[in-house]
Design a protein around this motif. Structure first.
Motif, PDB file in Angstrom:
ATOM      1  N   VAL A 296       0.844  -1.194   0.000  1.00 20.33           N
ATOM      2  CA  VAL A 296       0.000   0.000   0.000  1.00 20.33           C
ATOM      3  C   VAL A 296       0.887   1.255   0.000  1.00 20.33           C
ATOM      4  N   GLN A 297       1.962   1.224   0.787  1.00 18.55           N
ATOM      5  CA  GLN A 297       2.887   2.362   0.793  1.00 18.55           C
ATOM      6  C   GLN A 297       3.488   2.578  -0.594  1.00 18.55           C
ATOM      7  N   LYS A 298       3.901   1.472  -1.235  1.00 16.27           N
ATOM      8  CA  LYS A 298       4.474   1.558  -2.584  1.00 16.27           C
ATOM      9  C   LYS A 298       3.471   2.163  -3.564  1.00 16.27           C
ATOM     10  N   GLU A 299       2.221   1.730  -3.477  1.00 19.97           N
ATOM     11  CA  GLU A 299       1.174   2.239  -4.370  1.00 19.97           C
ATOM     12  C   GLU A 299       0.938   3.728  -4.145  1.00 19.97           C
ATOM     13  N   LYS A 300       0.842   4.137  -2.894  1.00 22.55           N
ATOM     14  CA  LYS A 300       0.586   5.554  -2.582  1.00 22.55           C
ATOM     15  C   LYS A 300       1.760   6.426  -3.021  1.00 22.55           C
ATOM     16  N   GLU A 301       2.982   5.966  -2.764  1.00 21.56           N
ATOM     17  CA  GLU A 301       4.159   6.704  -3.240  1.00 21.56           C
ATOM     18  C   GLU A 301       4.173   6.752  -4.765  1.00 21.56           C
ATOM     19  N   GLY A 302       3.802   5.645  -5.385  1.00 18.69           N
ATOM     20  CA  GLY A 302       3.760   5.570  -6.841  1.00 18.69           C
ATOM     21  C   GLY A 302       2.813   6.595  -7.442  1.00 18.69           C
ATOM     22  N   GLU A 303       1.670   6.788  -6.803  1.00 17.24           N
ATOM     23  CA  GLU A 303       0.711   7.795  -7.278  1.00 17.24           C
ATOM     24  C   GLU A 303       1.336   9.188  -7.212  1.00 17.24           C
ATOM     25  N   LEU A 304       2.036   9.480  -6.111  1.00 16.67           N
ATOM     26  CA  LEU A 304       2.676  10.794  -5.953  1.00 16.67           C
ATOM     27  C   LEU A 304       3.804  10.983  -6.966  1.00 16.67           C
ATOM     28  N   ILE A 305       4.561   9.922  -7.201  1.00 17.71           N
ATOM     29  CA  ILE A 305       5.649   9.992  -8.188  1.00 17.71           C
ATOM     30  C   ILE A 305       5.060  10.275  -9.571  1.00 17.71           C
ATOM     31  N   CYS A 306       4.038   9.527  -9.951  1.00 15.96           N
ATOM     32  CA  CYS A 306       3.437   9.697 -11.284  1.00 15.96           C
ATOM     33  C   CYS A 306       2.829  11.086 -11.455  1.00 15.96           C
ATOM     34  N   LYS A 307       2.289  11.662 -10.376  1.00 13.11           N
ATOM     35  CA  LYS A 307       1.733  13.022 -10.452  1.00 13.11           C
ATOM     36  C   LYS A 307       2.813  14.051 -10.771  1.00 13.11           C
ATOM     37  N   ALA A 308       4.054  13.750 -10.393  1.00 10.46           N
ATOM     38  CA  ALA A 308       5.163  14.692 -10.627  1.00 10.46           C
ATOM     39  C   ALA A 308       5.642  14.674 -12.078  1.00 10.46           C
ATOM     40  N   PHE A 309       5.261  13.644 -12.830  1.00 12.41           N
ATOM     41  CA  PHE A 309       5.683  13.557 -14.228  1.00 12.41           C
ATOM     42  C   PHE A 309       4.909  14.554 -15.078  1.00 12.41           C
ATOM     43  N   GLN A 310       5.575  15.046 -16.110  1.00  8.88           N
ATOM     44  CA  GLN A 310       4.964  15.993 -17.046  1.00  8.88           C
ATOM     45  C   GLN A 310       4.945  15.368 -18.441  1.00  8.88           C
ATOM     46  N   PRO A 311       4.011  15.796 -19.287  1.00 13.39           N
ATOM     47  CA  PRO A 311       3.992  15.274 -20.659  1.00 13.39           C
ATOM     48  C   PRO A 311       5.348  15.525 -21.341  1.00 13.39           C
ATOM     49  N   GLY A 312       5.836  14.514 -22.022  1.00 18.42           N
ATOM     50  CA  GLY A 312       7.114  14.650 -22.725  1.00 18.42           C
ATOM     51  C   GLY A 312       8.330  14.267 -21.901  1.00 18.42           C
ATOM     52  N   ASP A 313       8.148  13.975 -20.609  1.00 22.36           N
ATOM     53  CA  ASP A 313       9.279  13.558 -19.772  1.00 22.36           C
ATOM     54  C   ASP A 313       9.837  12.226 -20.255  1.00 22.36           C
ATOM     55  N   VAL A 314      11.155  12.102 -20.190  1.00 23.23           N
ATOM     56  CA  VAL A 314      11.809  10.812 -20.375  1.00 23.23           C
ATOM     57  C   VAL A 314      12.183  10.365 -18.962  1.00 23.23           C
ATOM     58  N   ILE A 315      11.620   9.241 -18.537  1.00 16.14           N
ATOM     59  CA  ILE A 315      11.711   8.804 -17.148  1.00 16.14           C
ATOM     60  C   ILE A 315      12.678   7.636 -17.015  1.00 16.14           C
ATOM     61  N   VAL A 316      13.662   7.814 -16.134  1.00 12.37           N
ATOM     62  CA  VAL A 316      14.673   6.790 -15.880  1.00 12.37           C
ATOM     63  C   VAL A 316      14.627   6.450 -14.396  1.00 12.37           C
ATOM     64  N   LEU A 317      14.298   5.201 -14.093  1.00 13.57           N
ATOM     65  CA  LEU A 317      14.262   4.768 -12.700  1.00 13.57           C
ATOM     66  C   LEU A 317      15.639   4.304 -12.264  1.00 13.57           C
ATOM     67  N   LEU A 318      16.073   4.761 -11.105  1.00 10.98           N
ATOM     68  CA  LEU A 318      17.299   4.233 -10.508  1.00 10.98           C
ATOM     69  C   LEU A 318      16.852   2.998  -9.731  1.00 10.98           C
ATOM     70  N   ASP A 319      17.181   1.839 -10.282  1.00  6.60           N
ATOM     71  CA  ASP A 319      16.595   0.587  -9.844  1.00  6.60           C
ATOM     72  C   ASP A 319      17.658  -0.510  -9.905  1.00  6.60           C
ATOM     73  N   GLU A 320      17.665  -1.374  -8.911  1.00  7.41           N
ATOM     74  CA  GLU A 320      18.683  -2.433  -8.874  1.00  7.41           C
ATOM     75  C   GLU A 320      18.639  -3.345 -10.086  1.00  7.41           C
TER      76      GLU A 320
END
Length: 157
Positions: A51-75
């Motif tokens: 649930v925490q991951k989902e809620k954070e995910g919603e906030l992260i996605c809200k920060a994206f703007q049209p045209g963004d190239v998104i790179v996750l720093l991920d293991e």
């Protein structure tokens, strides 16, 4: 191109804040760069990890703007040497029209929604670092990449 580092939660330890701010300022000499902080979730004790991951995910996605190239720093992302990251940044500076957004997730990683929004995944190491440390490592590597591209003395083969 504007480059953004999107992070969940503020950096709390003063020595990290000082070092991160130093590299952010150095990097701005070469590149339009900023760090955007998504506030940490409140009252998470009763929330499951998912649930925490989902809620954070919603906030992260809200920060994206049209045209963004998104790179996750991920293991699970692609690892690069510093010189390869410099070349990667050079290519992005020539192809990204809006924002290049690097994202550091919360303590439990990214939700599926964030993975779906992403264009790429990048790993800084096979080792695990604290989220505070990852911020410092990333901004130092971004500065190093810009220094390499501009013929600076910061990198030695």
């Amino acid at each position: 191109m504007k480059t953004t580092l999107l992070v969940v939660g503020r950096t709390v330890e003063q020595h990290f804040i000082t070092a991160i701010n130093d590299y952010v300022q150095r990097t701005k000499r070469y590149l339009s760069f900023d760090m955007e902080v998504i506030p940490e979730l409140k009252n998470t004790k009763s929330l499951s990890m998912e649930v925490q991951k989902e809620k954070e995910g919603e906030l992260i996605c809200k920060a994206f703007q049209p045209g963004d190239v998104i790179v996750l720093l991920d293991e699970g992302g692609k690892e690069m040497r510093s010189i390869e990251f410099a070349d990667y940044m050079k290519r992005k500076m020539n192809t990204v029209n809006k924002r290049l957004v690097f994202v550091i997730g919360g303590p439990y990683g990214f939700s599926q929604k964030v993975y779906q929004a992403a264009h790429e995944k990048m790993s800084l190491s096979k080792m695990t670092f604290s989220h505070q440390m990852v911020r410092l490592i990333f901004v130092e590597q971004l500065y190093r990449a810009m220094n390499i591209l501009n013929g600076g003395p910061y990198h030695h083969e």
